[in-house]
Design an enzyme around this catalytic site. Structure first.
Site, mmCIF file in Angstrom:
data_model
loop_
_atom_site.group_PDB
_atom_site.id
_atom_site.type_symbol
_atom_site.label_atom_id
_atom_site.label_comp_id
_atom_site.label_asym_id
_atom_site.label_seq_id
_atom_site.Cartn_x
_atom_site.Cartn_y
_atom_site.Cartn_z
ATOM 1 C CD GLU A 80 -2.708 1.295 2.495
ATOM 2 O OE1 GLU A 80 -2.630 0.426 3.385
ATOM 3 O OE2 GLU A 80 -3.451 2.294 2.568
ATOM 4 N NE ARG A 120 2.284 -8.080 9.889
ATOM 5 C CZ ARG A 120 2.325 -7.009 9.085
ATOM 6 N NH1 ARG A 120 3.329 -6.156 9.138
ATOM 7 N NH2 ARG A 120 1.360 -6.767 8.244
ATOM 8 C CE LYS A 147 3.363 0.076 4.320
ATOM 9 N NZ LYS A 147 2.446 -0.035 3.252
HETATM 10 P P1 ATP Z 1 2.594 -1.872 7.478
HETATM 11 O O1 ATP Z 1 1.810 -2.266 8.684
HETATM 12 O O2 ATP Z 1 4.004 -1.578 7.753
HETATM 13 O O3 ATP Z 1 1.916 -0.818 6.664
HETATM 14 P P2 ATP Z 1 1.484 -3.729 5.750
HETATM 15 O O4 ATP Z 1 1.411 -5.194 5.913
HETATM 16 O O5 ATP Z 1 0.235 -2.946 5.925
HETATM 17 O O6 ATP Z 1 2.638 -3.186 6.628
HETATM 18 P P3 ATP Z 1 1.666 -3.482 2.957
HETATM 19 O O7 ATP Z 1 2.261 -2.364 2.193
HETATM 20 O O8 ATP Z 1 0.225 -3.690 2.868
HETATM 21 O O9 ATP Z 1 2.151 -3.303 4.410
HETATM 22 O O10 ATP Z 1 2.442 -4.830 2.671
HETATM 23 C C1 ATP Z 1 2.928 -5.303 1.457
HETATM 24 C C2 ATP Z 1 3.301 -6.737 1.657
HETATM 25 O O11 ATP Z 1 4.393 -6.850 2.563
HETATM 26 C C3 ATP Z 1 2.146 -7.533 2.252
HETATM 27 O O12 ATP Z 1 2.034 -8.758 1.595
HETATM 28 C C4 ATP Z 1 2.549 -7.689 3.686
HETATM 29 O O13 ATP Z 1 1.952 -8.794 4.252
HETATM 30 C C5 ATP Z 1 4.072 -7.750 3.598
HETATM 31 N N1 ATP Z 1 4.703 -7.340 4.847
HETATM 32 C C6 ATP Z 1 4.534 -6.181 5.502
HETATM 33 N N2 ATP Z 1 5.234 -6.165 6.658
HETATM 34 C C7 ATP Z 1 5.868 -7.354 6.740
HETATM 35 C C8 ATP Z 1 6.747 -7.961 7.706
HETATM 36 N N3 ATP Z 1 7.096 -7.319 8.810
HETATM 37 N N4 ATP Z 1 7.203 -9.193 7.443
HETATM 38 C C9 ATP Z 1 6.857 -9.839 6.325
HETATM 39 N N5 ATP Z 1 6.044 -9.334 5.390
HETATM 40 C C10 ATP Z 1 5.545 -8.105 5.575
HETATM 41 MG MG MG Z 2 -0.904 -1.511 5.978
#
Ligand code: ATP
Ligand code: MG
Length: 558
Positions: A35, A262, A272
């Site tokens: 995102e 994760r 983020k």
């Molecule tokens: P954040 O909470 O930091 O915004 P998110 O999961 O909402 O993280 P996205 O941009 O939606 O972030 O994630 C893109 C991809 O990266 C998704 O498939 C997500 O599951 C993966 N991802 C995000 N954070 C991690 C992590 N700490 N370890 C492994 N994969 C991750």
């Molecule tokens: Mg997110």
């Protein structure tokens, strides 16, 4: 077990199983779906490495998909940074895709669903909807609007789309099962009204799809075979399948959602939203502050793409969430930089020494750039009568274990001569101003004389004072002083900020470093790995310490 089998992780096993059951290799396709609401962080590196790694392993395409369904938090700046970071990590996407490109298709499908009695407009407040949800053991209550006529639903949904419905008034909900044991199946929201400019579609849309109603559909549109997401989406899988079923025809290809754990890194936060707070509250300078666990912060700090990929590779994918110690990431950086970073000399805490029997004005000595890489060649470093060494490398008196310089004893100056400390000059407070030494002219390194081979216990780095370039050196430490700053739900993670995470000092480096440019990496011998900051100029070089030569934290806890 064969080598091949041993190295298969559970995700690869899922794919192998599918291939065995008749899935065609040509149909494999993956995506990385960030995102654009912030910069990528080290947690994302795991997901990037997983998806793009599968692409390489199976020679399958991988899309970069922006999951841009929430205009409130998303920006073009984040899109640009994400592309830059994925590219910098060394991966190539097949297509650059945007969920927002599918808004019309999603809308058309939603209209179909209304017509088929699979969706309805709910005019209750979000609180009322939440109150009717029930609990995992108790069924929810149906909304009084659940059985609206198709016509009424269509006209209300159209009004939502046209921006005639105020924000927060109506939502479109899927009509599934208010008694489902899976709470997410209790008539989940598909659309809400948001009257905000989207960074791509601008003012075109007044309604935005929810994650569950966009993600699987995007996967379906792009023919993604395996859609990997983190474990918190496990309960969403049922809904993912339900929605895909609604938009596909029998026999259509079906994307498959699977979940992995994760990855968390110690002494920092990988979210983020939480990282955005650090930027907004000016706790760090920017998203690419070298203390940030963002890919751009790590890059500016001096981490290489290889070290980050190695890190992600070595922690692998798992089914259970865990915390990886920051020292493991640092280890990966050292391992790579040891092979690639040219060696140079810089003194961070200077002590002046004067070589009393040195008669020449100056001379340039040959120095090896990287003992790990012969092709890196040699360079010339200037030597003269007055030099800097590190304060901690000299003691007037010390026990036998102190192999550095002490009065009456000899050490070798790296790439240069053997010197002997003869006397010290002090101020009236007793502080040492300079150390007077003599040198052995026949002991020049690499000169082939017997004296040049002469072994003394210590070797010190140094710089010639008149040639040295004063530089700003930024020494970084952990951003948070505890291992898991966001683990304590009672406390705000910002309370655990390490107040000493940045120390800025003036160091003195050899003149060859004047030529260096942004992101050039060096090993300052005996000190650590350093990288040229983007604010650096030839007049005033700026270096970021990537990592010390050894794990100083491990030593402290022993
Ligand atoms: P954040 O909470 O930091 O915004 P998110 O999961 O909402 O993280 P996205 O941009 O939606 O972030 O994630 C893109 C991809 O990266 C998704 O498939 C997500 O599951 C993966 N991802 C995000 N954070 C991690 C992590 N700490 N370890 C492994 N994969 C991750
Ligand atoms: Mg997110």
């Amino acid at each position: 077990m064969t080598e091949e089998k041993k190295s298969l992780n559970f995700i690869e096993q899922i794919i192998e199983e599918d291939l065995k059951n008749g899935y065609k290799k040509e149909d494999l396709k993956f995506r990385f779906p960030p995102e654009p609401n912030g910069y990528l962080h080290i947690g994302h590196a795991s997901s990037i490495n997983l998806n793009f790694g599968l692409g390489l392993r199976y020679n399958a395409p991988v899309n970069l998909r922006f999951d841009d369904t929430n205009p409130i938090k998303e920006e073009q700046e984040f899109v640009d940074s994400i592309k830059r970071d994925v590219e910098w990590l060394g991966f190539k996407w097949e297509k650059e895709c945007y969920a927002s490109d599918y808004f019309q298709q999603l809308y058309d499908w939603a209209v179909e669903m209304i017509k088929n009695g699979d969706a309805y407009v709910d005019s209750q407040t979000s609180e009322a909807i939440a109150n009717q949800k029930g609990t995992p053991t108790e069924a929810g209550k149906a909304s009084p609007y659940r059985n609206r006529s198709v016509e009424e639903n269509l006209s209300l949904f159209e009004a939502m789309k046209n921006g005639e419905t105020p924000e927060g008034k109506d939502v479109l909900r899927a009509k599934i099962d208010m008694a489902s044991p899976n709470m997410l199946m209790r008539d989940p929201i598909m659309y809400r009204c948001v009257h905000k400019q989207h960074h791509r579609t601008k003012d075109k849309w007044k309604i935005y799809p929810m994650y569950d109603w966009a993600h699987g559909e995007s996967d379906f549109i792009e023919s993604i075979s395996h859609s990997f997401c983190t474990l918190e989406f496990l309960p969403h899988r049922e809904l993912y399948n339900w929605f895909v079923n609604k938009v596909s025809k029998p026999g259509d290809f079906q994307p498959k959602q699977r979940e992995f754990a994760r990855r968390n890194l110690s002494h920092t936060v990988v979210s983020k939203r939480k990282l955005a707070q650090l930027v907004e509250k000016n706790i760090v300078e920017s998203w690419d502050d070298p203390r940030m666990p963002t890919i751009s912060g790590l890059r500016r700090r001096g981490y290489t793409p290889t070290s980050i990929r190695k890190f992600a590779e070595s922690i692998g994918v798992g089914k259970r969430e865990n915390m990886i110690d920051l020292s493991h990431l640092e280890f990966c950086a050292r391992e790579d930089l040891n092979k690639t970073a040219p060696r140079v000399m810089g003194v961070l805490d200077p002590l002046k020494i004067v070589i009393t029997n040195y008669e020449k004005d100056e001379e340039w000595l040959e120095a090896e750039n990287n003992p790990e890489d012969e092709s890196a060649g040699n360079r010339q470093v200037p030597f003269s009568k007055e030099l800097y060494i590190e304060q901690e490398d000299f003691k007037e008196e010390a026990n036998r274990k102190f192999f550095r310089l002490k009065l009456g004893k000899e050490v070798r100056l790296k790439n240069a001569y053997i010197i002997k400390a003869e006397s010290v000059v002090k101020d009236e407070m007793g502080n040492i101003l300079e150390v007077h030494c003599t040198y052995d002219p026949k002991s020049k390194s690499g000169s082939g004389t017997e004296e040049s081979q002469r072994k003394v216990k210590g070797t010190l780095h140094w710089v010639s004072i008149k040639h040295a370039v004063p530089s700003e050196v930024r020494l970084y430490d952990r951003l948070f002083s505890v291992e898991a700053p966001d683990a304590d739900k009672e406390k705000d993670y910002l309370e655990f900020i390490n107040p000493d995470s940045l120390q800025t000092i003036t160091g003195y480096v050899e003149p060859s470093l004047k030529e260096s440019k942004e992101l050039d990496q060096f090993q300052f011998q005996r000190i650590g790995y350093f990288c040229v900051d983007k604010t650096s100029t030839p007049e005033k070089p700026v270096f970021n310490r990537t990592v010390t030569l050894r794990d100083s934290w491990a030593k402290q806890s022993n």
